[in-house]
Each structure stands twice: as C-alpha cells, then as structure tokens.
Design a protein around this motif. Structure first.
Motif, PDB file in Angstrom:
ATOM      1  N   UNK A 283     180.332  95.277  60.134  1.00  0.00           N
ATOM      2  CA  UNK A 283     180.443  94.084  59.358  1.00  0.00           C
ATOM      3  C   UNK A 283     178.943  93.062  59.313  1.00  0.00           C
ATOM      4  N   UNK A 284     178.435  93.700  60.171  1.00  0.00           N
ATOM      5  CA  UNK A 284     176.645  93.218  60.179  1.00  0.00           C
ATOM      6  C   UNK A 284     176.045  93.248  58.876  1.00  0.00           C
ATOM      7  N   UNK A 285     175.930  94.123  58.362  1.00  0.00           N
ATOM      8  CA  UNK A 285     175.912  95.115  57.024  1.00  0.00           C
ATOM      9  C   UNK A 285     177.062  95.152  55.901  1.00  0.00           C
ATOM     10  N   UNK A 286     177.827  94.662  55.492  1.00  0.00           N
ATOM     11  CA  UNK A 286     178.701  94.621  54.446  1.00  0.00           C
ATOM     12  C   UNK A 286     178.704  93.785  54.035  1.00  0.00           C
ATOM     13  N   UNK A 287     178.021  92.621  54.108  1.00  0.00           N
ATOM     14  CA  UNK A 287     177.912  91.724  53.301  1.00  0.00           C
ATOM     15  C   UNK A 287     176.279  91.694  52.921  1.00  0.00           C
ATOM     16  N   UNK A 288     175.760  92.008  52.965  1.00  0.00           N
ATOM     17  CA  UNK A 288     173.805  92.173  52.636  1.00  0.00           C
ATOM     18  C   UNK A 288     174.301  92.135  50.948  1.00  0.00           C
ATOM     19  N   UNK A 289     173.808  91.614  50.229  1.00  0.00           N
ATOM     20  CA  UNK A 289     173.825  91.790  48.553  1.00  0.00           C
ATOM     21  C   UNK A 289     173.116  92.699  48.248  1.00  0.00           C
ATOM     22  N   UNK A 290     173.336  93.430  47.140  1.00  0.00           N
ATOM     23  CA  UNK A 290     172.660  94.061  46.655  1.00  0.00           C
ATOM     24  C   UNK A 290     171.188  93.626  45.633  1.00  0.00           C
ATOM     25  N   UNK A 291     169.716  93.904  45.919  1.00  0.00           N
ATOM     26  CA  UNK A 291     169.227  93.621  45.329  1.00  0.00           C
ATOM     27  C   UNK A 291     169.034  93.671  44.143  1.00  0.00           C
ATOM     28  N   UNK A 292     168.440  91.524  43.269  1.00  0.00           N
ATOM     29  CA  UNK A 292     168.549  91.612  42.301  1.00  0.00           C
ATOM     30  C   UNK A 292     167.865  92.413  41.077  1.00  0.00           C
ATOM     31  N   UNK A 293     167.730  92.856  40.259  1.00  0.00           N
ATOM     32  CA  UNK A 293     166.832  93.507  39.203  1.00  0.00           C
ATOM     33  C   UNK A 293     165.680  92.445  39.306  1.00  0.00           C
ATOM     34  N   UNK A 294     164.663  93.045  39.385  1.00  0.00           N
ATOM     35  CA  UNK A 294     163.293  92.439  39.475  1.00  0.00           C
ATOM     36  C   UNK A 294     161.907  93.368  38.886  1.00  0.00           C
ATOM     37  N   UNK A 295     162.603  94.484  38.156  1.00  0.00           N
ATOM     38  CA  UNK A 295     161.794  95.579  37.279  1.00  0.00           C
ATOM     39  C   UNK A 295     160.877  96.241  38.809  1.00  0.00           C
ATOM     40  N   UNK A 296     161.538  96.164  39.653  1.00  0.00           N
ATOM     41  CA  UNK A 296     160.498  97.360  40.991  1.00  0.00           C
ATOM     42  C   UNK A 296     162.058  98.031  41.359  1.00  0.00           C
ATOM     43  N   UNK A 297     161.585  98.929  41.659  1.00  0.00           N
ATOM     44  CA  UNK A 297     162.611  99.464  42.365  1.00  0.00           C
ATOM     45  C   UNK A 297     161.427  99.965  44.217  1.00  0.00           C
ATOM     46  N   UNK A 298     162.432  99.235  45.208  1.00  0.00           N
ATOM     47  CA  UNK A 298     162.289  99.259  46.695  1.00  0.00           C
ATOM     48  C   UNK A 298     162.826 100.361  47.177  1.00  0.00           C
ATOM     49  N   UNK A 299     161.806 101.088  47.551  1.00  0.00           N
ATOM     50  CA  UNK A 299     162.311 102.240  48.656  1.00  0.00           C
ATOM     51  C   UNK A 299     162.430 101.876  49.972  1.00  0.00           C
ATOM     52  N   UNK A 300     163.423 102.481  50.558  1.00  0.00           N
ATOM     53  CA  UNK A 300     163.335 101.882  52.329  1.00  0.00           C
ATOM     54  C   UNK A 300     163.286 102.859  53.921  1.00  0.00           C
ATOM     55  N   UNK A 301     162.466 103.159  54.598  1.00  0.00           N
ATOM     56  CA  UNK A 301     162.426 103.778  55.112  1.00  0.00           C
ATOM     57  C   UNK A 301     163.006 103.775  56.524  1.00  0.00           C
ATOM     58  N   UNK A 302     163.278 103.620  56.738  1.00  0.00           N
ATOM     59  CA  UNK A 302     163.820 102.956  59.077  1.00  0.00           C
ATOM     60  C   UNK A 302     163.499 103.499  60.215  1.00  0.00           C
ATOM     61  N   UNK A 303     162.223 103.844  60.208  1.00  0.00           N
ATOM     62  CA  UNK A 303     161.682 105.035  61.118  1.00  0.00           C
ATOM     63  C   UNK A 303     160.672 104.504  62.012  1.00  0.00           C
ATOM     64  N   UNK A 304     160.305 105.361  63.125  1.00  0.00           N
ATOM     65  CA  UNK A 304     159.269 105.098  63.719  1.00  0.00           C
ATOM     66  C   UNK A 304     157.988 105.946  63.503  1.00  0.00           C
ATOM     67  N   UNK A 305     156.954 105.590  63.064  1.00  0.00           N
ATOM     68  CA  UNK A 305     155.747 106.284  62.635  1.00  0.00           C
ATOM     69  C   UNK A 305     155.356 107.815  63.719  1.00  0.00           C
ATOM     70  N   UNK A 306     155.854 108.630  63.817  1.00  0.00           N
ATOM     71  CA  UNK A 306     155.898 109.743  64.821  1.00  0.00           C
ATOM     72  C   UNK A 306     155.555 111.395  64.168  1.00  0.00           C
ATOM     73  N   UNK A 307     155.082 112.171  64.778  1.00  0.00           N
ATOM     74  CA  UNK A 307     155.664 113.338  63.378  1.00  0.00           C
ATOM     75  C   UNK A 307     156.994 114.414  63.960  1.00  0.00           C
ATOM     76  N   UNK A 308     157.519 113.778  64.499  1.00  0.00           N
ATOM     77  CA  UNK A 308     158.546 114.523  64.708  1.00  0.00           C
ATOM     78  C   UNK A 308     160.184 113.733  62.732  1.00  0.00           C
ATOM     79  N   UNK A 309     159.964 112.296  62.263  1.00  0.00           N
ATOM     80  CA  UNK A 309     159.625 112.287  61.104  1.00  0.00           C
ATOM     81  C   UNK A 309     159.705 112.131  60.366  1.00  0.00           C
ATOM     82  N   UNK A 310     158.197 113.254  59.992  1.00  0.00           N
ATOM     83  CA  UNK A 310     157.240 114.064  59.075  1.00  0.00           C
ATOM     84  C   UNK A 310     156.864 112.913  57.735  1.00  0.00           C
ATOM     85  N   UNK A 311     156.487 111.841  58.460  1.00  0.00           N
ATOM     86  CA  UNK A 311     156.261 110.641  57.786  1.00  0.00           C
ATOM     87  C   UNK A 311     155.130 111.010  56.416  1.00  0.00           C
TER      88      UNK A 311
END
Lengths: 476, 497
Positions: free
Chosen positions: A271-299
């Motif tokens: 319920x904390x996430x399902x109401x977040x609206x989708x991003x309005x088109x702004x000509x850009x495509x935004x990719x998100x990665x929620x990770x700690x910057x550590x080798x096991x995440x293979x940044x």
C-alpha cells in the motif's frame, strides 16, 4: 506465547536484510513475547544495537564467541571417561558424520568448561587419532589437530550455555544458530522452527572455498562441519521454511525431510507503493537501480550495459540510488568508469527516500551476482514499475511468476551479461506500452503473493503447525 | 546474510608453539661437577694445610667453613637455578637474548640479600673463629651463589667446555695461591679461605667474560624473570628438592652421635661426611654419561619427534618418530644403568684399599659402601628426573625428587641413633625409590607422550594473569622508563611520542 529467536551474526547488532525482516516481524506480532538469543563473533558489539528493540522483546541473551578467550581453563582440567555411546557420538561429531546429537547435547549441556576440557581429554585425543588415521592419513597431524580444535571449540562453548526458556524456538539461519535451536528445543521439549533466508550451508561453502587462510586440504573439513550443523537443524526442526521454491529444493537435497519444508515468500507493504503515479512523459527515459555500491551488486556491469543503451537510446538516464560509503574504493572505481565511458546521464544519488524517488523512474534495474528475494525488486513491482534483473536468487520467480497467470513483469537475464542486459533495457525504453503492461503485471503479482500481512500470517501458521507437531510428538 | 561464518576463526590460534627445552642437562653438571670439585678441593686443602703443619682443629674448622659455604650456597641457589635455566632457554628460543643477563643479576640479588643475612648471622654466632675468617667465609658464600647461577646460564647455552676451563683455572688458583700464602706464613684457615675466595673469584670472572661473549648486556628489569615464577612455580621446588635431597642426610647426621660442634652452630660429622664425599664420586660416570651419551643420542631422536610434530608430519610419521625415540631412550637408560652398576661394583671394591690407606675405619668403609650404592641409584634416578623435565613433566619431576628428599630425610632420621651399621641406609633406600619411581613415571609418561604434547597445549592462547606476572611486567616497564629517562630530559622522548 514466548518465542525465542536465535540469531547468528545479525539481529540486533548488525543491520541487514535478515535483521530488518526480524525487527519487522517482531513488531507485527505484538501478541507474542520474544526472547532474542544473539550469537556474535565479537564482544565489542555488546550493547551496540542497530535497532530499537520493540516493546515485546522481553530479553536479549547475548553470547560472544570471543568471550571464551577470557575463560581460563582450571589448572587441572577434570578428567572424565566417556561411555561408549558418548564416544561414538563424539567420534561422529569430529568426523562431521551426523552424530547422535541428543547424546552430545546431554553431555555438554549447562557446563561451559566441560566442552573446553573435552579438548584436552585423553578420549578426545584418541578419537582424533582414529579419525585422522582413517580419513586423513597423509595430512600433517599437528595442523589437523589444531584445525579440529578451533573448528569445534565455538560449538562446544555454545552448547555449554543454558538456553533461555521459551514456548517455541525459532532460528533465523542454520549453522550455530540451528544447532542451538535444536539443543534448546530438545532440552525443554518445545517446538522448533527454522526459517532460512538464503542457504546458509551454500554461503559458508562459497566463503570457505574463496578464503585463503584455510589450507586447501582442510576446506572439506570445514564445509562438512557446516553441512552437519545444517542437517542437525533440519533433523530437529518441526518446520523449515525458505523464501522460494528453488531454495526449498536445495534444502531437501541437503537432507531436509520434504514434509517439513514450506515456502514463505517475503512481503512488502504494497500500500505504500501502489499509489505512486507513473512518471509523466518528459522526453527522457529514467532507469532506477536501488542498490548499495558494493562489488556483489556488480555496478560495473551495470555501467557497461547502460553505455550500450545510451548508444541506442540517447535520452536514457540511469539513477543509482544507495549508500556509497560501504566500499569507497569500489565507489571510486565506479566513478572512474562512468567518466571513461562518458556517461554524463548516470547519477549516483546516495541514500534517498525510495518512495519519493520512485515517482521519477520509468523502470528499475538490478545486476547483482547474488540475491535471495530482493526487496528492491518487490517494491518497484508494487509501484507498477517493470524490472530488469539478473537471474539470481528468486528473481526469475518474481519477474516471470510461476504459472500464477499474472504475466511477465520485466526481464530476467544471465548474470554479468552486458549484451542481454542492454537489450532488455532498450526494449523497455522503446516501448511505453510494454512498460505499462509489465508494470501492471508486477503490481498484481505483488498484491496477490507478496503482501506483508500474508507473510506474517504464514509465519504464524508455521508456528502453529510446529506447536501441533510437537504436541503430537509428546503425546506419541 | 545472517551467520558469523568464519570471520571469528581469526580469533583462534592456529597452532601453539611447542618449545623444546634442553636446558636441564646443566643440573647434572652442577650437582655432580660442583660436588666433585668440592671433594677435590676439600681433600687437597686438607693435604696442603697438614703439609704446612696445621693443627687438627684448624683443619676441621677450615673444612667446616668450606662445607657450610658450599652446601649453603648450593641449596640457596638451587631455589632459582631450574627456573632461571628455563627462563634462559625460553628467551633464547624467543630470540630475546637481551633479557638474559639482567635476570642473572636479578636472581643473584634476590638470593644474596636474604641468604647473606642468614649466613652472616650464622657466622656471627660462631665463637672461636676470627672476624677476618668469618668475613672471608661470608664472601666465599656470596661468591659461590653467583658462580652456581652463572653455571646455569653457561650450561643453558650448552658451553660445557668453557665451564671446565673455568673450573681448572679456579682450582689451580686455589692450590698455587694457597701454597704461596701458607709458605709466606699466613694462618692456614685465613690463607686457604683467601685462596678459595680468589680461586672462585677467578672462576666467576672467567664465567662472566664467557657469558658476555654469549649474551648481550641486555635491557629491562632485572626482575622480569619473576613472570616465570608465576608460570613455573614448580621448578623452584624441583630445584630445591633435587639439590637438597642430595645433602639432607649429611645435615641430619651432623646431629647424630657421630656429629660434633666445631664452633657456634657449626657442626659436622667427620666420619660420615668423608665417607659420603668419597661415595659421591661414584656418581661421576652417570653424570658424564648423561651429558655426553644419553643426552646426545636421545636428543637426536627427541628432536626428530618434535620436528615431526612441528613441521607437518603425518600421524604415521609422528608415531614412528615417537617409537624411535622411545627405543633409544630405553636403550640409553639401560646402558646408563649398566655402566653405573659396573662402576659401582668396581668402585666399592677397589676404593676400599685407597680408603684404608687414608686411615678410614671399618665403620666408615661400611658407610662408604652403602652410600656408593645409594648414590649410584640417585645418579640414575636423578637422570630420570631430568629426562622428565625434557618432556615438560614437571609434576613427575617434582614427585620424583620430593620422594627422594623425604625418604632420605626420614630414613636418615630413623637410622641416625641406631647402630653405625645402618648409617647410609636411609639415603640408599631413597636413591632406589627415586630410581624405580622415576623410571616408571618416565616410561608411563613417554608412552602417551603425544597426548601430553598435544593436549598439554592450552586450548586457547590464554596468558594466565598471575600476581608474579603482573609484578614482573610492571617492574620491567619501570626499568625501561628509567633507562629512557635521559631521552625525556633532553626532550627527544617527546618527539618520539
């Protein structure tokens, strides 16, 4: 009900996935009282809690393995003779061949020094020689002797402690915690539940194989010991849970009775996430990665793959969200790589409020080498964002589902495969419709299968099953 | 992911150091070497003074003063000899040679202050001895304490040759200087005490120069070795009982019907003493044998056994090395006994004629013969005790020499007021008991030597905090601070810090 949670090397001292999960679970079960039996490596952790203890935690029983360094052996260790069953059990224990655990629990219970004294006992030495002669005749005996001693010392030390009293024992990993849970449950004749959030034995095995301070010819000794610990927990547990099907199969492969095995998926507060609206088109495509910057995440693979995406989709942006201070050297390398690849649209945001940031994200990315059931993917799916992940842990189950009828919620590609990662991202960048469709699929799947309330109910049911089983066992 | 896994494995010691201690051979040198030296000096001094016309009383007084100074200093220094030897061996093993010399002076100081006071009081109460003679005898006593300790250090470094050279130089000085002084007309007592003082002085100086070529002058507190007192307190008792056990029957017999008062508290029993001193010579072959043969042959196998353990030998290799060592040990003990028995028989039979020519009475010869058997058994029993120490069986060693000491004491007390036929039986019974017990204990211990070596290692690297240990550590820190005081004054210390 009073539940004793046995946590090894995590809660409440070390933050992390299992610790947060446990904290959350205790908070969600206010009707029960908890005792936390925490096993830590170092005494300096004493008192440094990483979490604010919930009100229903009645007691924290902490043991520190390095504390035994301060235990001095009496000048003359007591000599005791072992009975034949005891000797047989110990011989099996020292050769990591599933001993009669009950015999061992009874022998060392409630006497810290007895375990230490066993290691200077004549019987111990005789058993050790037998084991060495039979299984390691070509190995240096002195190294063998010290290896065995330091392998089993922590176990014997832990077994000598008095278990806290409770109505149910629950260890959140196998290993030492699993043996202690078995011991305590047997001691008080109470039910015992093991919940695994990864596969302890496999992780130890990888760790041992990588490490270079254990000589190669002793690695199997260590690995076998941890497998034995795990089998001990499987044998004594009334219920054994895992996060996903494949993990459950591995448990059965190691020796867990399939009847005890159960899969309980992680849950998110959808319920904390399902109401977040989708991003309005702004000509850009935004990719998100929620990770700690550590080798096991293979940044690094993430950056290489994204540079291919940039070549095809110039309006793509990558936001890497997560703390950068855990491995600063690796972070610097990543910054350097970003510069070398001229990725001016990559941002390292540092720690952010994921719920807030999600508003500006079109889809998410995970390139980890190892995962269990990543929360980041679940949360992104709950927010209706598709995900590109590597095929680790149960990511495929999350993204593609197991015949649940919800359809695909993104792409799952091989580990470290820049080409497929890039292709998957490009496909998502170019097809807004597909993004929307996959996002919906994911959202439905999370709502149906990965709800937090559901998870809590499942664990409560597991507790109840274990209690019933123990009850029946007692009556039988 | 949860799980301690293994980071904690680093907490544990990988393997314990197994120190090979070879220092104990010195003890055999000291007890027998010094006794032989004492007997030689005693006889020589008597012959020399009589040749210059000394009276019986003068000779008796001189002999008594010599015996007391020697026995007193031997027993006093025996309190620390074993302990210091162990300390030296450990320091050499740890390559901390600068800690060695300070401990010698610390040990000497620790013994000399109370020892000097007691012995001084003892001399003070003796009437009929001139103040000068008392002072010389007191000086001799103090000097001897130092010399006996020095010998422990040189033998710990396995330098037997230089000890013998030092001995020879000392003896030569005693006789040449003594003859010279008496020829110049000095009183026999004063002259010989001065000669003895100078002779042992030569020994001390030569030992000291030898020591300084082996070890650096060193740093740190001279009492740092007290930490070892906390670690091995049993070595104090082993040292004391093995040394005083060899003499306790002499002291008891001074109070028997054979004993007489010379001056003040000074007593002796000339008939028994002489018989005992001559009988003691029977132990020489075993002492020599032990150092040149048993120790050498056995030590080779002993070393191989321990290197099989420390250098990664398999179980089979270790067992083989152990069995080899056991075999050689048994062989050597057998040979040692064989030689000693042979020598004993020859010695008791043949010496009779020598002693008769020295006008020994029949009773004295009887005592001599009984005690020859006793000292023969003692010599081998003592070797067993030393071998026990090689295997770090300190408990066994303590029991062995305590057994000898107590049987000797009680046995001699029981015989002292009986017929002279019984004299010497107490110490002979003690010697035989020591031999039998020592051998059995050694053999049972060696039978499971691998168990003792492995399981004798502490499970964890625990450094037991003892009162002595922390006292020694504090003293050592203070000493180093004092040594560095000039740095602080000149301000360099602050810069360093």
């Amino acid at each position: 009900m009073r539940i004793c949670v046995i946590a090894e090397g995590c809660y409440p001292f070390v933050p992390g996935g299992v610790s947060s999960w446990l904290q959350n679970m205790i908070l969600q079960m206010p009707q029960h009282e908890f005792v936390v039996w925490a096993i830590s490596a170092q005494e300096k952790q004493r008192g440094h809690f990483a979490y604010e203890l919930p009100k229903n935690v009645a007691q924290v029983v902490d043991v520190y393995l390095d504390a035994m360094i301060h235990e001095t052996l009496k000048q003359n260790p007591r000599r005791y003779r072992l009975t034949t069953p005891q000797r047989d059990a110990l011989q099996a224990l020292l050769s990591s061949r599933d001993p009669d655990w009950d015999e061992i629990f009874r022998l060392f219970r409630g006497d810290r020094l007895k375990g230490v004294e066993f290691l200077v006992n004549r019987d111990f030495f005789a058993i050790l020689q037998d084991v060495c002669q039979e299984r390691y005749p070509f190995v240096g005996f002195t190294d063998f002797f010290w290896t065995i001693r330091s392998m089993f010392l922590p176990l014997l030390y832990l077994l000598g402690g008095k278990p806290p009293e409770a109505d149910l024992y629950h260890s959140v990993s196998a290993g030492y915690a699993g043996v202690l849970g078995s011991m305590a449950a047997q001691y008080y004749g109470k039910p015992y539940v093991l919940t695994e959030h990864g596969i302890y034995t496999r992780e130890r095995e990888e760790e041992i194989l990588r490490t270079n301070w254990v000589p190669p010819h002793f690695k199997d000794l260590w690995i076998n010991m941890f497998y034995m610990f795990t089998r001990c927990a499987y044998q004594h547990a009334d219920q054994v849970t895992s996060l996903f099907e494949r993990a459950s199969l591995i448990q059965q492969e190691i020796g867990c009775d399939a009847k005890k095995c159960e899969v309980i998926r992680n849950g998110v507060h959808a319920e904390r996430f399902e109401n977040i609206p989708l991003k309005a088109p702004d000509g850009m495509i935004d990719i998100g990665a929620v990770v700690r910057i550590v080798p096991i995440k293979d940044i690094k693979t993430m950056l290489y793959a994204f540079s291919r995406v940039r070549a095809e989709v110039p309006n793509a942006r990558l936001h890497i969200m997560g703390p950068t201070d855990e491995d600063e050297e690796y972070y610097d390398e990543c910054l350097q790589l970003k510069e070398d690849l001229e990725l001016d649209t990559v941002t390292f945001t540092g720690r952010v409020n994921v719920q807030e940031y999600m508003k500006n994200i079109d889809f998410t990315l995970l390139t980890s080498i190892s995962e269990g059931q990543p929360l980041a993917v679940l949360e992104a799916m709950a927010a209706g964002r598709p995900a590109v992940t590597t095929n680790v842990g149960c990511c495929r189950e999350l993204v593609e589902g197991v015949d649940d009828g919800f359809g695909s919620a993104g792409y799952c590609v091989p580990v470290m495969h820049q080409g497929e990662l890039a292709e998957a991202m490009i496909a998502l960048c170019r097809d807004e419709d597909m993004r929307r469709r996959m996002g919906e699929n994911g959202k439905k799947r999370v709502q149906a299968l990965y709800r937090h309330e559901q998870m809590i109910t499942n664990y409560l049911n597991t507790y109840q099953t274990a209690i019933d089983l123990a009850q029946r066992r007692r009556e039988a | 992911m949860a799980g301690i896994g293994f980071e904690l494995r680093k907490l544990f010691v990988g393997r314990g150091a197994i120190s090979k201690v070879r220092a104990y051979a010195y003890a055999s040198i000291i007890t027998s070497g010094t006794m032989v030296l004492a007997v030689v000096l005693m006889l020589g001094v008597q012959l020399l003074t009589r040749a210059f016309g000394a009276t019986d009383l003068q000779v008796e007084t001189l002999v008594v003063l010599m015996i007391y100074a020697m026995l007193g200093s031997l027993i006093l220094s025996s309190l620390l000899q074993m302990l210091l030897s162990r300390y030296v061996a450990d320091m050499m093993y740890q390559k901390l040679s600068d800690r060695i010399m300070p401990s010698l002076f610390g040990g000497a100081l620790l013994l000399m202050i109370p020892g000097g006071l007691v012995y001084g009081w003892f001399l003070w109460t003796a009437q009929g001895i001139t103040l000068l003679d008392k002072a010389l005898d007191w000086g001799l006593f103090m000097l001897l304490v130092m010399v006996w300790l020095q010998m422990a250090y040189i033998t710990a470094a396995k330098d037997y040759k230089r000890i013998l050279v030092g001995f020879a130089a000392g003896v030569l000085t005693v006789f040449v200087l003594g003859a010279g002084l008496l020829w110049l007309g000095m009183s026999p007592i004063t002259g010989m005490l001065l000669a003895l003082f100078m002779g042992y002085g030569v020994m001390m100086v030569s030992f000291n120069s030898v020591l300084l070529t082996i070890f650096p002058v060193g740093t740190g507190s001279i009492l740092a070795f007290l930490e070892w007192l906390g670690k091995y307190p049993d070595l104090v008792f082993v040292g004391f009982f093995s040394m005083s056990g060899a003499f306790v029957h002499l002291i008891v017999m001074w109070f028997s019907p054979l004993g007489q008062v010379v001056a003040g508290h000074f007593r002796f029993a000339p008939l028994h003493d002489s018989a005992a001193f001559f009988a003691y010579l029977v132990a020489i072959p075993t002492s020599v044998n032990f150092v040149v043969s048993v120790e050498v042959n056995f030590y080779q196998k002993y070393k191989m056994f321990f290197s099989a353990i420390t250098d990664g030998g398999t179980l089979l290799e270790i067992r083989k090395a152990r069995d080899n060592m056991k075999k050689v040990l048994t062989q050597e003990i057998f040979r040692l006994t064989q030689v000693q028995v042979f020598v004993m028989v020859m010695f008791t039979v043949l010496m009779r004629y020598v002693l008769e020519s020295l006008s020994f009475t029949r009773d004295m010869i009887g005592m001599f013969q009984i005690m020859s058997v006793g000292y023969s058994a003692y010599a081998i029993g003592n070797s067993m005790m030393l071998l026990q120490l090689y295997f770090n069986d300190r408990k066994g060693a303590l029991m062995t020499c305590l057994l000898y000491f107590s049987i000797n004491l009680l046995g001699t007390l029981w015989t002292m007021n009986r017929s002279p036929l019984f004299y010497g039986l107490g110490m002979t019974a003690a010697g035989i008991a020591m031999y039998v017990f020592g051998l059995l204990r050694l053999m049972t211990y060696v039978k499971s030597i691998d168990y003792h070596v492995f399981c004798g290692q502490p499970v964890l690297a625990v450094s037991r905090q003892t009162l002595m240990g922390s006292l020694a550590a504090r003293l050592n820190r203070r000493a180093i601070a004092v040594e560095n005081a000039h740095l602080r004054v000149s301000g360099k210390g602050d810069m360093q810090r």
